[in-house]
Design a protein around this motif. Structure first.
Motif, PDB file in Angstrom:
ATOM      1  N   ALA A  69       3.910 -24.315  13.406  1.00  0.00           N
ATOM      2  CA  ALA A  69       3.626 -25.324  14.513  1.00  0.00           C
ATOM      3  C   ALA A  69       3.494 -24.420  16.105  1.00  0.00           C
ATOM      4  N   ARG A  70       4.255 -23.381  15.881  1.00  0.00           N
ATOM      5  CA  ARG A  70       4.117 -22.441  17.002  1.00  0.00           C
ATOM      6  C   ARG A  70       3.528 -21.086  16.750  1.00  0.00           C
ATOM      7  N   ALA A  71       3.311 -20.198  17.687  1.00  0.00           N
ATOM      8  CA  ALA A  71       2.846 -19.193  17.274  1.00  0.00           C
ATOM      9  C   ALA A  71       3.808 -18.215  16.502  1.00  0.00           C
ATOM     10  N   CYS A  72       3.257 -17.709  15.375  1.00  0.00           N
ATOM     11  CA  CYS A  72       4.075 -16.930  14.432  1.00  0.00           C
ATOM     12  C   CYS A  72       3.738 -15.422  14.180  1.00  0.00           C
ATOM     13  N   VAL A  73       2.737 -15.115  14.578  1.00  0.00           N
ATOM     14  CA  VAL A  73       2.217 -13.689  14.325  1.00  0.00           C
ATOM     15  C   VAL A  73       1.742 -13.130  15.609  1.00  0.00           C
ATOM     16  N   ARG A  74       2.051 -11.790  16.128  1.00  0.00           N
ATOM     17  CA  ARG A  74       1.678 -11.056  17.121  1.00  0.00           C
ATOM     18  C   ARG A  74       1.436  -9.736  16.540  1.00  0.00           C
ATOM     19  N   LYS A  75       0.570  -8.888  17.313  1.00  0.00           N
ATOM     20  CA  LYS A  75       0.465  -7.506  17.078  1.00  0.00           C
ATOM     21  C   LYS A  75       0.186  -7.291  15.653  1.00  0.00           C
ATOM     22  N   LEU A  76      -0.870  -7.976  14.909  1.00  0.00           N
ATOM     23  CA  LEU A  76      -1.129  -7.771  13.647  1.00  0.00           C
ATOM     24  C   LEU A  76      -2.275  -6.497  13.556  1.00  0.00           C
ATOM     25  N   LYS A  77      -2.014  -5.565  12.823  1.00  0.00           N
ATOM     26  CA  LYS A  77      -2.802  -4.238  12.907  1.00  0.00           C
ATOM     27  C   LYS A  77      -3.070  -3.538  11.547  1.00  0.00           C
ATOM     28  N   ALA A  78      -3.782  -2.993  11.231  1.00  0.00           N
ATOM     29  CA  ALA A  78      -3.671  -1.953  10.223  1.00  0.00           C
ATOM     30  C   ALA A  78      -4.064  -0.711  10.617  1.00  0.00           C
ATOM     31  N   VAL A  79      -3.428   0.359   9.827  1.00  0.00           N
ATOM     32  CA  VAL A  79      -3.696   1.857  10.258  1.00  0.00           C
ATOM     33  C   VAL A  79      -3.728   2.528   9.013  1.00  0.00           C
ATOM     34  N   LEU A  80      -4.227   3.814   9.315  1.00  0.00           N
ATOM     35  CA  LEU A  80      -4.323   4.849   8.028  1.00  0.00           C
ATOM     36  C   LEU A  80      -2.888   5.275   7.970  1.00  0.00           C
ATOM     37  N   THR A  81      -2.246   5.605   6.860  1.00  0.00           N
ATOM     38  CA  THR A  81      -1.156   6.161   6.706  1.00  0.00           C
ATOM     39  C   THR A  81      -1.103   7.636   6.396  1.00  0.00           C
ATOM     40  N   ASP A  82      -2.440   7.927   5.676  1.00  0.00           N
ATOM     41  CA  ASP A  82      -2.564   9.538   5.288  1.00  0.00           C
ATOM     42  C   ASP A  82      -4.031   9.805   5.736  1.00  0.00           C
ATOM     43  N   PRO A  83      -4.135  11.253   5.771  1.00  0.00           N
ATOM     44  CA  PRO A  83      -5.547  11.524   5.925  1.00  0.00           C
ATOM     45  C   PRO A  83      -6.432  11.146   4.809  1.00  0.00           C
ATOM     46  N   ALA A  84      -7.730  10.699   5.220  1.00  0.00           N
ATOM     47  CA  ALA A  84      -8.525  10.125   3.933  1.00  0.00           C
ATOM     48  C   ALA A  84      -8.879  11.370   3.202  1.00  0.00           C
ATOM     49  N   THR A  85      -8.483  11.138   1.781  1.00  0.00           N
ATOM     50  CA  THR A  85      -8.986  12.165   0.893  1.00  0.00           C
ATOM     51  C   THR A  85      -9.547  11.412  -0.186  1.00  0.00           C
ATOM     52  N   ASP A  86      -9.402  11.470  -1.494  1.00  0.00           N
ATOM     53  CA  ASP A  86     -10.103  10.943  -2.500  1.00  0.00           C
ATOM     54  C   ASP A  86      -9.656   9.328  -2.557  1.00  0.00           C
ATOM     55  N   LEU A  87      -8.747   8.953  -1.875  1.00  0.00           N
ATOM     56  CA  LEU A  87      -8.234   7.533  -1.679  1.00  0.00           C
ATOM     57  C   LEU A  87      -7.937   7.275   0.001  1.00  0.00           C
ATOM     58  N   VAL A  88      -8.153   6.145   0.284  1.00  0.00           N
ATOM     59  CA  VAL A  88      -7.952   5.762   1.709  1.00  0.00           C
ATOM     60  C   VAL A  88      -6.809   4.845   1.654  1.00  0.00           C
ATOM     61  N   ILE A 127      -6.329   1.753  -0.887  1.00  0.00           N
ATOM     62  CA  ILE A 127      -4.952   1.407  -1.190  1.00  0.00           C
ATOM     63  C   ILE A 127      -4.050   0.710   0.032  1.00  0.00           C
ATOM     64  N   VAL A 128      -3.630  -0.471  -0.112  1.00  0.00           N
ATOM     65  CA  VAL A 128      -3.316  -1.297   1.070  1.00  0.00           C
ATOM     66  C   VAL A 128      -1.589  -1.484   0.572  1.00  0.00           C
ATOM     67  N   ASP A 129      -0.508  -1.095   1.825  1.00  0.00           N
ATOM     68  CA  ASP A 129       0.594  -1.105   1.843  1.00  0.00           C
ATOM     69  C   ASP A 129       1.068  -0.558   0.328  1.00  0.00           C
ATOM     70  N   ASN A 130       0.759   0.574  -0.242  1.00  0.00           N
ATOM     71  CA  ASN A 130       1.114   1.279  -1.312  1.00  0.00           C
ATOM     72  C   ASN A 130       0.916   0.937  -2.697  1.00  0.00           C
ATOM     73  N   TYR A 131       0.653  -0.459  -2.955  1.00  0.00           N
ATOM     74  CA  TYR A 131       0.404  -0.937  -4.273  1.00  0.00           C
ATOM     75  C   TYR A 131      -0.788  -1.950  -4.572  1.00  0.00           C
ATOM     76  N   THR A 132      -1.518  -2.303  -3.441  1.00  0.00           N
ATOM     77  CA  THR A 132      -2.522  -3.096  -3.676  1.00  0.00           C
ATOM     78  C   THR A 132      -3.788  -2.512  -3.656  1.00  0.00           C
ATOM     79  N   HIS A 133      -4.608  -2.351  -4.638  1.00  0.00           N
ATOM     80  CA  HIS A 133      -5.797  -1.407  -5.145  1.00  0.00           C
ATOM     81  C   HIS A 133      -7.324  -2.214  -4.801  1.00  0.00           C
ATOM     82  N   PHE A 134      -8.064  -1.703  -4.161  1.00  0.00           N
ATOM     83  CA  PHE A 134      -9.330  -2.433  -4.115  1.00  0.00           C
ATOM     84  C   PHE A 134     -10.233  -0.693  -4.314  1.00  0.00           C
ATOM     85  N   THR A 135     -11.493  -1.371  -4.818  1.00  0.00           N
ATOM     86  CA  THR A 135     -12.710  -0.464  -5.110  1.00  0.00           C
ATOM     87  C   THR A 135     -13.841  -1.173  -5.123  1.00  0.00           C
ATOM     88  N   ALA A 136     -14.821  -0.024  -4.580  1.00  0.00           N
ATOM     89  CA  ALA A 136     -16.318  -0.693  -4.473  1.00  0.00           C
ATOM     90  C   ALA A 136     -17.035  -0.559  -5.701  1.00  0.00           C
TER      91      ALA A 136
END
Length: 279
Positions: A69-88, A127-136
């Motif tokens: 019912a009230r605000a439950c999320v602040r500062k939602l953000k996504a950041v790169l954790t490693d330099p982009a190589t063959d994976l992001v 790769i998101v949060d170390n374990y969720t994998h997406f591909t084009a």
């Protein structure tokens, strides 16, 4: 008199106060003075989708976050954790008071975080949060495809070791399981497997070191992989053909019952609900 009246009103307002929940107010279920519920940094329970922006550099990540019912999320953000190589590699975080159920943030809703890459994504996976994998690969742009437990390119269903591993995963076989035998024709499969139960030791003649439990499962082939039909310790075809009359007898008529010492008296970690032997 006017001055005294104003002073009285000021005292009343000061006594009542104005507090906004989540900004130093009391817990909503408390009538006494209490510490404010802290906002802590956490990650989404799931990231269910990734979409590539028109610039081919911006990723939009669909996430599951707390809501109430009230605000439950602040500062939602996504950041790169490693330099982009063959994976992001991307990490999604936010702050929330949902660690305390008194916050009222007991439900979930969808929110979108975004991150801009230093260069176009190209054919790299995400790769998101170390374990969720997406591909084009094989995806319908601008969305990326969410990969499954067996990766982005799972083995085709068939009589192969990789495909048998998928079958074992499907029935929740315990860790360090090894296959005892397989009978397979590409459309139907019988899989016997077992796992150690005794202490780790090097004496193979000691029953305490070699004791194990085992299982037998029957499967049918589907596009998504091997689908469990039934689990049984009996020999022959009676159990499986009662459940699936089309199962070929050539794969089951020579099966011996599993030894009592192998078949567990309780189910291992298996799908819910497990197939039964009823008609």
């Amino acid at each position: 008199m006017a001055t005294a009246l104003c002073a009285g009103i000021l005292v009343l307002l000061t006594a009542c106060g104005t507090q906004v929940y989540g900004q130093g107010g009391e817990r909503p279920d408390s009538h006494s003075t209490a510490e404010p519920i802290p906002w802590t940094t956490m990650q989404p329970s799931a990231v269910t989708g990734v979409r590539l922006g028109a610039d081919h550099r911006t990723l939009f990540l669909k996430t599951q976050v707390p809501s109430g019912a009230r605000a439950c999320v602040r500062k939602l953000k996504a950041v790169l954790t490693d330099p982009a190589t063959d994976l992001v590699r991307v990490q999604v975080t936010f702050t929330s008071p949902s660690g305390d159920r008194a916050s009222g943030c007991t439900k979930e809703s969808t929110a979108t975080a975004q991150v801009r890459l230093p260069e176009p994504l190209g054919d790299r996976d995400v790769i998101v949060d170390n374990y969720t994998h997406f591909t084009a690969d094989g995806a319908k742009p601008p969305a990326l495809r969410l990969c499954g437990k067996l990766g982005c390119t799972p083995a085709a269903t068939g009589c192969t070791a990789a495909s048998y591993d998928q079958a074992l995963m499907e029935v929740g076989a315990p860790e360090h399981t090894y296959r005892n035998s397989e009978k397979c024709d590409g459309k139907w499969l019988v899989l016997d497997f077992s796992w150690r139960t005794g202490p780790a030791c090097g004496d193979s003649t000691d029953p305490a070191c070699s004791s194990r439990l085992g299982d037998r499962w029957f499967f049918r082939a589907k596009k998504s992989g091997w689908e469990p039909i039934i689990r049984t310790s009996a020999g022959g075809c009676e159990d499986v053909r009662r459940k699936e009359p089309a199962f070929p007898t050539t794969l089951c008529e020579s099966l011996a019952p599993l030894p009592p010492s192998l078949h567990p008296t309780y189910p291992p970690s298996s799908p819910s609900p497990s197939p039964d032997t009823s008609g």
